[in-house]
Scaffold this motif. Sequence first.
Motif, mmCIF file in Angstrom:
data_model
loop_
_atom_site.group_PDB
_atom_site.id
_atom_site.type_symbol
_atom_site.label_atom_id
_atom_site.label_comp_id
_atom_site.label_asym_id
_atom_site.label_seq_id
_atom_site.Cartn_x
_atom_site.Cartn_y
_atom_site.Cartn_z
ATOM 1 N N ALA A 298 0.832 -1.204 0.000
ATOM 2 C CA ALA A 298 0.000 0.000 0.000
ATOM 3 C C ALA A 298 0.871 1.261 0.000
ATOM 4 O O ALA A 298 0.606 2.209 -0.746
ATOM 5 N N LYS A 299 1.909 1.241 0.814
ATOM 6 C CA LYS A 299 2.803 2.398 0.888
ATOM 7 C C LYS A 299 3.484 2.641 -0.445
ATOM 8 O O LYS A 299 3.627 3.791 -0.895
ATOM 9 N N ALA A 300 3.902 1.555 -1.111
ATOM 10 C CA ALA A 300 4.564 1.672 -2.411
ATOM 11 C C ALA A 300 3.632 2.256 -3.465
ATOM 12 O O ALA A 300 4.085 2.873 -4.434
ATOM 13 N N LYS A 301 2.327 2.061 -3.294
ATOM 14 C CA LYS A 301 1.335 2.604 -4.225
ATOM 15 C C LYS A 301 0.866 4.000 -3.830
ATOM 16 O O LYS A 301 -0.071 4.534 -4.431
ATOM 17 N N GLY A 302 1.507 4.585 -2.804
ATOM 18 C CA GLY A 302 1.149 5.923 -2.371
ATOM 19 C C GLY A 302 -0.087 5.972 -1.485
ATOM 20 O O GLY A 302 -0.689 7.043 -1.307
ATOM 21 N N GLN A 303 -0.454 4.851 -0.897
ATOM 22 C CA GLN A 303 -1.634 4.779 -0.043
ATOM 23 C C GLN A 303 -1.216 4.770 1.427
ATOM 24 O O GLN A 303 -0.066 4.488 1.772
ATOM 25 N N ASP A 304 -2.187 5.042 2.299
ATOM 26 C CA ASP A 304 -1.982 4.885 3.734
ATOM 27 C C ASP A 304 -1.779 3.400 4.022
ATOM 28 O O ASP A 304 -2.527 2.559 3.514
ATOM 29 N N PRO A 305 -0.767 3.023 4.812
ATOM 30 C CA PRO A 305 -0.548 1.605 5.133
ATOM 31 C C PRO A 305 -1.765 0.908 5.711
ATOM 32 O O PRO A 305 -1.873 -0.322 5.624
ATOM 33 N N ILE A 306 -2.713 1.680 6.282
ATOM 34 C CA ILE A 306 -3.930 1.062 6.825
ATOM 35 C C ILE A 306 -4.722 0.365 5.733
ATOM 36 O O ILE A 306 -5.490 -0.572 5.999
ATOM 37 N N GLU A 307 -4.534 0.791 4.468
ATOM 38 C CA GLU A 307 -5.197 0.113 3.353
ATOM 39 C C GLU A 307 -4.689 -1.322 3.213
ATOM 40 O O GLU A 307 -5.419 -2.198 2.746
#
Length: 361
Positions: free
Chosen positions: A315-324
Amino acid sequence: MAIPDWILQLGYDGLDRGIIPDFLVRLTIRALLRQRLREINHGSLEANHDAKMAWIEGVKQRTTIADVPDKANEQHYEVSTRFILSTLGPYAKYSSCLFHTGKETLEEAEILMLESYCEKAQLQDGQDILDLGCGWGSLSLYLAQKYRNSKITGLSNSATQKAHIDALSKSRGLSNLEIITADVNTHDFSETTRFNRILSIEMFEHMKNYKVLLRKVSTWLKSSESLLFIHIFCHRMTPYHFEDAGEDNTNWMAKNFFSGGTMPSHDLLLYFQDDLTLVRSWYLSGTHYSRTLEAWLNLQDRNGKAGLQELRADAKAKGQDPIEGDKAFYRFRVFYMACSELFNFNGGEEWGVGHYLFKKA
């Protein structure tokens, strides 16, 4: 009585946080399955059959073979490969396996189903074989190793699946396997590329216009002796769409895992024989798939710590919040549970697995 949408939405929020006990999740799923059966079989036999014929005619009028192929990638096929593989058996078979006795290991059940494809599709060494919708390569790699004199081609909509299969193929020294990334809506093979056998494992459930799809696939067969083998999951008598109405939609399965999807009926493909003729069909109890899914769920839980870390990093690598990543982890748990309950419903007699063998008309 239908479960109110607002209660469902509260429940879905709890599912994303992993705070609802599994036994409550399963009880709710069974209630939703009973509701689904009431929706698809709500009239007389005549009325239900008329509705089915109207549904089939509607499918034939669709303008695309698959409605939202990118959604299938997002929801399944381009989720972190490392995470997905941590939930599957050693052959990475992301489809129903075969449990003859119910006591098989997941690996044994994978092999039993893969071997059943070889037998039912009448495969022989030296044939040109297409694996249509090849997933993470369970069948393509198995065939490439089993039939060394055959040319195996795998077609997938996912670039990450191709990268995974190519890496394994190289490490195993398989020179007879080629993986192509393409959208079946638009892809066509050159006139010089034709196949003795085409196998498609749980791809047709992402499709809509089977008339156009089967017409296209029929042109990829070499001759009247060539065969198409299809494996789908299905309801015993009634096809239906997975409806996704947008952000506020409370159809959890359609929104999170099966956007644009179809639940075929076991006899559905028999209504699309313009270009291909059915040679033989088989029906497998849903209990085979339920056991498969319970094995996947157990593996996900066993590898849960690493799985969560992988999905958070993804998720982080995709620019999302890790909570995703946490949400994705818990959603996969519910997905496996929901599908297991579906295929085990009424002792596996409502939803199951269909196998079909076609030849050119």
